[in-house]
Design an enzyme around this catalytic site. Structure first.
Site, short mmCIF file in Angstrom:
data_model
loop_
_atom_site.label_atom_id
_atom_site.label_comp_id
_atom_site.label_asym_id
_atom_site.label_seq_id
_atom_site.Cartn_x
_atom_site.Cartn_y
_atom_site.Cartn_z
CG PHE A 81 -2.08 -0.97 1.30
CD1 PHE A 81 -2.91 -0.96 0.68
CD2 PHE A 81 -1.93 -2.10 2.30
CE1 PHE A 81 -3.95 -1.94 0.67
CE2 PHE A 81 -2.99 -2.89 2.25
CZ PHE A 81 -3.92 -2.94 1.48
CB SER A 125 -5.76 3.52 -9.02
OG SER A 125 -6.70 4.44 -9.11
CE1 TYR A 150 -2.09 6.98 -6.57
CE2 TYR A 150 -3.87 7.83 -8.11
CZ TYR A 150 -3.44 7.02 -7.27
OH TYR A 150 -3.97 6.00 -6.65
CE LYS A 154 -1.46 3.43 -7.10
NZ LYS A 154 -0.56 2.87 -5.85
CG ASN A 180 -13.88 6.48 -5.97
OD1 ASN A 180 -13.97 5.84 -7.26
ND2 ASN A 180 -13.58 8.06 -6.18
#
Length: 338
Positions: A81, A125, A150, A154, A180
């Site tokens: 994470f 994501s 960002y 991913k 989400n």
């Protein structure tokens, strides 16, 4: 079985640690506390009755990563994470994001590759899809050019893992593409602790509801949706955490079809910004002070998951409703402000 959870004191990480411990896994957490607090450990202990091993250091220090794995030779899997995740900040500080999100992943993969058998669950994501061509979004939807550094970390992170798995048959990995995550643990012992001004909708709603923020800005009501506001797939964080355990079990039991797999994690239902506000008003009994302002750059119109693959292959399904997730978020907000 001993599992390393990087960023394990963060929002999703801490809830996943709880579910892992409940399922009998031994957990070791690494967190540099840049976006988390050590007192989260107390919440984990209060829920599970068991304290995970915790080491505080920055995973960008390669020598410390190597030292950790030399001391913990019995780590059999990693749930990763630890990453920076604010879209706006990534635009302003791209090199910070590439170093933290890709450098650290590389160090972890180098250590896992040395093992006889190892498993990796990667926190990815739905941003990898951008504005998808059709709804709901399946895992086969095309990967669009990233809207931010960002989002790019991913996409590239998934590529790094896939390329590593190709040449490392004893390494198995699953990338979980979140939609989400919202809410808090029903015990109200752990939840979301945003540092500074929240980047996400729900903590901004709850902070406005409790009086910390004067007003919530709704970015645009002229989108081609039913009420004009953006649509997202809001999934309760406990449901999300349970999906990580299901994915890990799949790898541990050698049930995976290939040594690199991808799954969407959502509810399969899209909710607009106004839907979320109405849900908050229902569960809290309060009217929310919000104002429609101009659109925000980079926001996609709608994104919600096709969850069929996760439902059938992982045997996992999101259980909580939007109202249940919002109620837990509101209960958590009231607890931490009181």
């Amino acid at each position: 079985m001993k599992i390393l959870v990087t960023g394990g004191l963060g929002f999703i990480g801490s809830h996943t640690v709880v579910e892992l411990q409940r399922e009998g896994f031994d957990v070791v957490i690494i967190d540099n506390l840049s976006n988390a607090e050590e007192k989260v450990l107390d919440g984990i202990v209060n829920i599970t009755g068991k304290k995970p091993v915790f080491e505080q250091f920055d995973l960008r220090d390669k020598s410390k990563v190597e030292n950790f794995f030399s001391r913990h030779t019995d780590i059999e899997g990693v749930i990763h994470f630890a990453a920076s995740k604010a879209v706006g900040e990534s635009v302003e500080k791209p090199l910070l994001y590439y170093e933290n999100n890709l450098g650290v992943l590389t160090y972890l993969l180098q250590e896992l590759s040395k093992k006889g058998k190892a498993s990796l669950i990667f926190s990815s994501s739905c941003t990898v899809y951008g504005q998808a061509d059709s709804m709901p979004i399946t895992e086969d939807a095309p990967i669009k050019p990233a809207e931010s550094p960002y989002g790019n970390t991913k996409q590239v992170g998934e590529e790094i893992i896939r390329d590593t798995c190709k040449v490392t048959p004893h390494l198995s990995a699953i990338a979980l593409r979140y939609f989400n995550p919202i809410g808090a643990h029903p015990s109200v012992e752990i939840g979301e602790l945003p540092v500074g001004v929240p980047q996400n909708l729900v903590p901004f709603i709850t902070q406005t509801g409790i009086g910390m923020r004067e007003q919530l800005s709704v970015y645009g009501d002229d989108y081609p949706t039913e009420d004009g506001t953006c649509i997202r797939d809001y999934i309760h964080v406990v449901d999300l955490a349970k999906a990580h355990v299901a994915a890990l079990r799949r790898l541990v039991k050698d049930e995976n079809g290939e040594n690199y797999e991808v799954f969407n994690l959502g509810t399969g239902t899209g909710s607009s910004v106004l839907d979320v506000i109405k849900s908050f008003e229902r569960v809290s009994g309060r009217k929310l002070n919000y104002k429609v302002v101009s659109r925000r750059e980079g926001d996609v119109i709608e994104a919600y998951a096709d969850t069929q693959k996760a439902n059938t292959v992982l045997g996992w399904k999101a259980q909580s409703t939007l109202d249940e997730a919002m109620k837990s978020a509101w209960d958590w907000e009231q607890k931490i402000r009181n």
